[in-house]
Design an enzyme around this catalytic site. Structure first.
Site, PDB file in Angstrom:
ATOM      1  N   ALA A  12       0.828  -1.212   0.000  1.00 20.94           N
ATOM      2  CA  ALA A  12       0.000   0.000   0.000  1.00 20.94           C
ATOM      3  C   ALA A  12       0.859   1.257   0.000  1.00 20.94           C
ATOM      4  CB  ALA A  12      -0.941  -0.012   1.202  1.00 20.94           C
ATOM      5  N   GLY A  15       1.754   1.571  -3.500  1.00 22.26           N
ATOM      6  CA  GLY A  15       0.534   1.811  -4.268  1.00 22.26           C
ATOM      7  C   GLY A  15      -0.005   3.217  -4.114  1.00 22.26           C
ATOM      8  N   ASP A  16       0.196   3.811  -2.950  1.00 21.89           N
ATOM      9  CA  ASP A  16      -0.210   5.198  -2.740  1.00 21.89           C
ATOM     10  C   ASP A  16       0.491   6.107  -3.751  1.00 21.89           C
ATOM     11  OD1 ASP A  16      -1.449   7.389  -1.118  1.00 21.89           O
ATOM     12  OD2 ASP A  16       0.657   7.841  -0.692  1.00 21.89           O
ATOM     13  N   ALA A  17       1.771   5.869  -3.959  1.00 25.16           N
ATOM     14  CA  ALA A  17       2.535   6.670  -4.927  1.00 25.16           C
ATOM     15  C   ALA A  17       2.079   6.382  -6.356  1.00 25.16           C
ATOM     16  CB  ALA A  17       4.027   6.387  -4.779  1.00 25.16           C
TER      17      ALA A  17
END
Length: 123
Positions: A12, A15-17
């Site tokens: 995550a 994945g945020d980036a």
């Protein structure tokens, strides 16, 4: 392989980036160039509440492996929701971020584009 051993929260984090880059690409493709407007519009893509709603749009399209990664992120321990989202919304958003991080590590860039388009259809 590396991406199979990472925790849901680690996926995550990446994945945020990935979602941030997808969001910025989308907004620039819409012709928005004013930084204040870009930042304001980006909120509807990066808030946990909005990502949670986006998850509902992509869930029917996920493979078994993708759904397993989503659940790995969603079910991660140590996640505390911000005041702006419920715990369930924040967990779904974390699951979505984990999925996008996993796809990035697998170099599944076309799938990232496809799922992002399903998650956030253009208005």
């Amino acid at each position: 392989m590396l991406y199979d051993t990472l925790s849901g929260l680690t996926l995550a984090y990446l994945g945020d980036a990935v979602l941030e880059v997808q969001t910025r690409k989308r907004l620039l493709s819409l012709g928005i160039t004013d930084l204040k407007t870009l930042n304001k519009e980006a909120l509807s893509y990066v808030r946990a509440v909005d990502q949670s709603a986006a998850v509902e749009r992509i869930l029917p399209h996920l493979s078994e492996d993708e759904e397993a990664i989503f659940k790995r992120g969603r079910n991660s321990h140590g996640v505390s929701a911000p005041k702006s989202a419920t715990v369930a919304e924040y967990r779904r958003a974390t699951g979505m971020e984990a999925l996008f991080g996993w796809l990035y590590l697998k170099e599944e860039h076309a799938r990232i584009e496809e799922l992002f388009a399903l998650a956030f259809p253009r208005s």
